[in-house]
Design an enzyme around this catalytic site. Structure first.
Site, PDB file in Angstrom:
ATOM      1  CB  ALA A 121      -0.919   0.000   1.223  1.00 24.52           C
ATOM      2  CB  SER A 131      -2.162  -2.018  -2.620  1.00 26.59           C
ATOM      3  OG  SER A 131      -2.970  -1.808  -1.482  1.00 26.59           O
ATOM      4  CE1 TYR A 174      -6.815  -5.728   2.933  1.00 24.43           C
ATOM      5  CE2 TYR A 174      -6.122  -3.844   1.621  1.00 24.43           C
ATOM      6  CZ  TYR A 174      -5.826  -4.855   2.509  1.00 24.43           C
ATOM      7  OH  TYR A 174      -4.551  -5.011   2.973  1.00 24.43           O
ATOM      8  CB  THR A 197      -6.600  -9.193   0.959  1.00 22.45           C
ATOM      9  OG1 THR A 197      -5.504  -8.962   0.064  1.00 22.45           O
ATOM     10  CG2 THR A 197      -6.063  -9.310   2.372  1.00 22.45           C
ATOM     11  NE  ARG A 247      -0.827  -4.262  10.278  1.00 20.70           N
ATOM     12  CZ  ARG A 247      -1.270  -4.094   9.044  1.00 20.70           C
ATOM     13  NH1 ARG A 247      -1.027  -2.949   8.404  1.00 20.70           N
ATOM     14  NH2 ARG A 247      -1.963  -5.039   8.443  1.00 20.70           N
ATOM     15  CE  LYS A 282      -1.217 -10.691  -0.661  1.00 19.18           C
ATOM     16  NZ  LYS A 282      -1.358 -10.258   0.763  1.00 19.18           N
ATOM     17  CG  HIS A 311      -1.822  -8.753   5.603  1.00 20.83           C
ATOM     18  ND1 HIS A 311      -3.039  -8.760   4.962  1.00 20.83           N
ATOM     19  CD2 HIS A 311      -1.417  -7.465   5.570  1.00 20.83           C
ATOM     20  CE1 HIS A 311      -3.355  -7.541   4.584  1.00 20.83           C
ATOM     21  NE2 HIS A 311      -2.368  -6.732   4.935  1.00 20.83           N
ATOM     22  N   GLY A 332       5.684 -13.762   1.230  1.00 17.03           N
ATOM     23  CA  GLY A 332       6.176 -13.547   2.578  1.00 17.03           C
ATOM     24  C   GLY A 332       7.579 -14.071   2.827  1.00 17.03           C
ATOM     25  N   GLY A 389       7.203  -8.203  -1.410  1.00 17.07           N
ATOM     26  CA  GLY A 389       6.565  -6.960  -1.011  1.00 17.07           C
ATOM     27  C   GLY A 389       7.543  -5.940  -0.463  1.00 17.07           C
TER      28      GLY A 389
END
Length: 388
Positions: free
Chosen positions: A79, A106, A129, A155, A164, A252, A276, A308, A330
């Site tokens: 993003a 994204s 999303y 996703t 986070r 995903k 993710h 990942g 990513g």
């Protein structure tokens, strides 16, 4: 400093970016155990190389959904790339096209689907999303289709945003000079400041937590979203997407055999094994540790991809040996973008390509079909052998 591997870009990005932006890109959820494990798990897989094989010609090409790409290394959705560099997603799209591979844009990009399409030809997927307002989703999917995107990467692991803590401490929000361009004009492109993470508040207000495998409308799925009406749309499940687009849908965020089978039953064209970027639920396994379970459950019915922790060409080889059809990167993209713009992203793709080619040669593999489970040794293999 001469860059000799992908991981070296992170330190450069950290020095160049504002703390809030670097932390957003770099951090994981809670204790960040899974963030470290996404890398560490690769180190526990060893090679069983074959020797005295003519490897003077190596073919890394493959196809995804019938589209030929130069290598099984693709770009994952990340993003808000204009926080990393003014060219943002434009630079990433051009770099992917130049490398002959796929870019995934994204939903929360700082460049719209139309703007990315305007950068020139390229094979592009759109990460989606599902918002509470399904009319917004339908409009966005159709815009991506008109812009020439080839698939949807749905996703499914974000009904709520993971905790986070770096974003909470930094009161993360999108810088005021940027917007989520795909939602401009819909009052959904701005992210307000909050007492913790502005992104977490945004997700809580906009993303549909009720998304599920359930198909409450049965055969009514064949109707259009206009015929159903808004109330019905609010209850529709994953299969609804198949009624509003001809684009194949990748799911995903899958990490288990159970969800793999459900995704295939729902009509998924492919599976992306992903946690993710370790940004959702901490203490889930590394994606490479989940991969073989998912591949076995898929039984070859759809391709399985890995997202990942990939930082080396050796990682790419290990993923393919465990059954992946390809991998997505990513963080290396945004870190290299921050460091050197488009040139950085091009270099990351080139370095991974060269490392992967070398790994193939030193393992005795001439093409991707030559990469097999017999070329690697996992911890489980060692444990089983010790019991014999």
């Amino acid at each position: 400093m001469e860059i000799t591997n992908v991981s070296e870009y992170e330190a450069i990005a950290k020095a160049k970016l504002p703390k809030m932006v670097y932390d957003y890109y770099a951090s994981g959820a809670e204790d960040q155990w899974t963030l470290q494990e996404n890398r560490n798990a690769f180190s526990r897989i060893l090679f069983r190389p074959r020797i005295l094989i003519d490897v003077s010609k190596i073919d890394m090409t493959t196809t995804v959904l019938g589209y030929k790409i130069s290598m099984p290394i693709m770009i994952a959705p990340t993003a808000m790339q204009k926080m990393a560099h003014p060219d943002g997603e434009y630079a990433t799209a051009r770099a992917a096209s130049a490398a002959g591979t796929i870019m995934t844009l994204s939903s929360w990009a700082t460049s719209s689907v139309e703007e990315v399409a305007s950068t020139g030809p390229g094979i592009r997927f759109f990460q989606l999303y599902v918002y509470k307002d399904r009319k917004v989703v339908a409009q966005l999917v159709r815009r991506a289709e008109r812009a020439g995107f080839k698939a949807i990467a749905l996703t499914v692991d974000t009904p709520r945003l993971g905790r986070r803590e770096a974003d909470i401490k930094n009161r993360f929000t999108l810088p005021p000079y940027l917007t989520l361009k795909n939602f401009e004009g819909l009052d959904l492109g701005k992210m307000d400041k909050a007492n913790d993470s502005g992104l977490a508040s945004y997700v809580a207000g906009q993303i549909d937590r009720s998304l599920s495998w359930k198909d409450p409308f049965g055969d009514l799925r064949a109707l259009t979203f206009v015929q159903w009406g808004v109330d019905a749309l609010a209850q529709m499940d994953v299969k609804w997407l198949q009624t509003i687009t001809t684009m194949p849908i990748f799911v995903k965020g899958v990490m288990t055999a159970e969800d793999t089978r459900l995704a295939i039953q729902a009509g998924a064209a492919g599976i992306i094994v992903s946690n993710h970027g370790a940004r959702q639920l901490d203490y889930v396994p590394a994606t490479i540790s989940c991969l073989e379970e998912v591949v076995k459950a898929a039984q070859g019915r759809v391709p399985v991809f890995l997202d990942g922790g990939v930082r080396r060409g050796t990682d790419v080889f290990k993923a393919l040996a465990l059954g992946a059809s390809g991998i997505f990167i990513g963080r290396p993209v945004v870190f290299s973008l921050a460091a050197e713009g488009e040139a950085g992203v091009r270099k990351v793709l080139q370095m991974l390509r060269e490392e992967f080619e070398l790994t193939m040669a030193l393992s005795g593999c001439l093409s991707l079909k030559d990469i097999t489970r017999s070329h690697i040794l996992t911890e489980g293999d060692v444990q089983r052998a010790s019991r014999l």
